[in-house]
Design an enzyme around this catalytic site. Structure first.
Site, PDB file in Angstrom:
ATOM      1  N   VAL A  85      -2.886  -1.538   7.379  1.00 49.93           N
ATOM      2  CA  VAL A  85      -3.995  -2.011   8.200  1.00 49.93           C
ATOM      3  C   VAL A  85      -3.490  -3.118   9.118  1.00 49.93           C
ATOM      4  CG1 VAL A  85      -6.223  -3.226   8.146  1.00 49.93           C
ATOM      5  CG2 VAL A  85      -5.736  -1.463   6.439  1.00 49.93           C
TER       6      VAL A  85
ATOM      7  N   ALA B  58      -1.441  -8.127   9.423  1.00 51.18           N
ATOM      8  CA  ALA B  58      -1.467  -6.774   8.873  1.00 51.18           C
ATOM      9  C   ALA B  58      -1.323  -6.848   7.356  1.00 51.18           C
ATOM     10  CB  ALA B  58      -0.330  -5.946   9.449  1.00 51.18           C
ATOM     11  N   LYS B  59      -1.564  -5.770   6.696  1.00 53.61           N
ATOM     12  CA  LYS B  59      -1.289  -5.662   5.258  1.00 53.61           C
ATOM     13  C   LYS B  59      -1.204  -4.193   4.890  1.00 53.61           C
ATOM     14  CE  LYS B  59      -0.767  -8.680   1.934  1.00 53.61           C
ATOM     15  NZ  LYS B  59      -0.267 -10.047   2.093  1.00 53.61           N
ATOM     16  N   GLY B  60      -0.495  -3.913   3.831  1.00 55.40           N
ATOM     17  CA  GLY B  60      -0.403  -2.528   3.401  1.00 55.40           C
ATOM     18  C   GLY B  60      -0.097  -2.466   1.931  1.00 55.40           C
TER      19      GLY B  60
ATOM     20  N   ASP C 276       5.004  -8.502  -1.169  1.00 52.33           N
ATOM     21  CA  ASP C 276       3.760  -9.084  -1.674  1.00 52.33           C
ATOM     22  C   ASP C 276       3.730  -8.757  -3.172  1.00 52.33           C
ATOM     23  OD1 ASP C 276       1.146 -10.405  -0.563  1.00 52.33           O
ATOM     24  OD2 ASP C 276       0.421  -8.872  -1.916  1.00 52.33           O
TER      25      ASP C 276
END
Ligand code: NAD
Length: 420
Positions: A63, A108-110, A149
């Site tokens: 995202v 962003a992150k995923g 992460d």
């Protein structure tokens, strides 16, 4: 699921934070609405061949929340109950965080819904490589740059970098940060988030006129952020009285023998009470301990309206993203607890990720001293700017950090205008 156990929706929480902060910002309602939406979302379902030759289908996300100030930047998480809304919230917090420390990145992150603790290294590698292939269209040093992460690490970043490079036909170290140093990772990146959190804790103590020596610290989570923060608090003369992982915590009111505890955790992947002065506690008990500094450094929504009134810490330094809900914020604020919010406290990671990216693009290698000196300067500047807003507008530190971060993003968006 009853109301008590209902999972808190992090995205709803992140959007509420925008509403709270926008009261102090001169931004038109349409622009606020845009900031509450993500820019791009990719959901992928993909197969992985497991060690027993069976095929399992996994779900992954990437995202991008906002790219007004620079390429999208944010971690990759491997976690069993990962959801799209959680990714959206974490991507949004990345946008504000980069802006708070004034780094030219978006957010962003995923991640992938999986339990890496139940997978072999080979299965994790296969999952990582296939996931990278699936989200390849979003990635690139100028587009979107992942980092480690929860339950991902430098090795996972190495596989992402390798897979991306194979697809391009040449080595692209700048596509991820938090890589092993041997592959272009930055010195000081592994330690950066925990170290950055300790730098902001020192600034908070200075502001409150309290010494670090003898300060009693309780830390939830002993992974990259919590473990490194614990080591640095210990080195500076603070007493780390409690530490936890996903299963349990350990507590010694006189201070844990930190090196021994972390060595045991590294060797056996669990925490254990080896001395009679140590006792076992739950994660909830850890949060409510009588201490000077509490560092939630695990996952979201740990301090809620259910336990906030029982928090006894004088200072909270949020190593994790989103550990405190807006309802809990109000309670903590009424109790006079000084809170260093996540988008400031854990910004050391994205700051050194930025250094890593700059070194990759320029093919330079900075010394650890140089990285640390720049990190310290940026974290201290971020703390000072947030504190000034908090004092001048008489608003809590979290709202002040959001005002600074969202304000910078809104201004960048205004200057760029709306296409066409
Ligand atoms: P990690 O995987 O290295 O460590 C996570 C820790 O949390 C482990 O000790 C694990 O046992 C514990 N944990 C997991 N689930 C838990 C649960 N349900 N209850 C209690 N503890 C639990 O991850 P990390 O990189 O240290 O990340 C921790 C937090 O910091 C996350 O919120 C992450 O988004 C945030 N963060 C990390 C970085 C970074 O550079 N790694 C940067 C900024 C923010």
């Amino acid at each position: 699921m009853n109301a008590e156990n209902k999972k808190i929706n992090s995205f709803e929480m992140a959007k509420r934070q925008v509403d709270i902060a926008s009261k102090y910002l001169n931004v038109d309602p349409g622009s606020v609405e845009k900031l509450k939406h993500t820019k791009r979302e990719l959901i992928v379902h993909f197969p992985v061949k497991m060690d027993d030759e069976s095929v399992r289908v996994f779900t992954g996300y990437r995202v991008q929340h906002n790219i007004s100030r620079g390429p999208a930047k944010g971690g990759i998480r491997y976690y069993p109950d990962l959801e799209l809304d959680e990714m959206r919230a974490l991507a949004m917090w990345m946008t504000w965080k980069s802006a708070v420390v004034n780094i030219p990145f978006g957010g962003a992150k995923g991640g992938v819904q999986c339990n890496p603790k139940e997978m072999s290294l080979r299965e994790i590698e296969h999952l990582t490589r296939r996931f990278t292939w699936e989200i390849f269209i979003m990635l690139g040093p100028e587009q979107d740059i992942p980092a480690p992460d929860v339950y991902t690490n430098p090795q996972v970043m190495a596989w992402i970098m390798d897979t991306y490079s194979i697809l391009k036909g040449y080595s692209v170290p700048g596509v991820v940060t938090g890589k092993p140093v041997e592959l272009g990772g930055s010195l000081g990146r592994f330690e950066a988030t925990g170290r950055g959190a300790v730098i902001t804790a020192l600034e908070a103590l200075k502001y409150l006129n309290k010494p670090i020596e003898g300060t009693r610290v309780a830390i939830q989570g002993c992974g990259n952020v919590g473990g490194v923060a614990a080591k640095h608090f210990d080195r500076l003369g603070a007493k780390v009285i409690a530490l936890s992982d996903s299963k349990k915590g350990i507590y010694n009111e006189r201070g844990l023998d930190l090196q021994r505890v972390l060595d045991y955790k590294a060797k056996y992947q669990c925490l254990a009470c080896e001395k009679k002065e140590e006792s076992e506690i739950t994660n909830q008990e850890l949060l409510e301990l009588d201490c000077d500094i509490l560092v939630p450094a695990a996952i979201e929504s740990q301090i809620t309206e259910r336990n906030a009134s029982r928090i006894k810490a004088k200072i909270i330094v949020e190593g994790a993203n989103g550990p405190t809900t807006p309802e809990a914020d109000e309670i903590l604020n009424d109790k006079g607890i000084f809170l260093v919010p996540d988008i400031l406290a854990n910004a050391g990671g994205v700051t050194v990720s930025y250094f890593e990216w700059v070194q990759n693009l320029q093919e330079l290698i900075w010394s650890e001293e140089e990285v640390l000196e720049r990190l310290t300067r940026i974290m201290q500047r971020g703390f000072k700017e947030v504190l000034e807003i908090s004092l001048s507008k008489k608003i809590p530190m979290r709202t002040a950090a959001l005002v600074l971060g969202i304000g910078r993003v809104a201004e960048a968006t205004r200057l760029r205008g709306i296409y066409p």
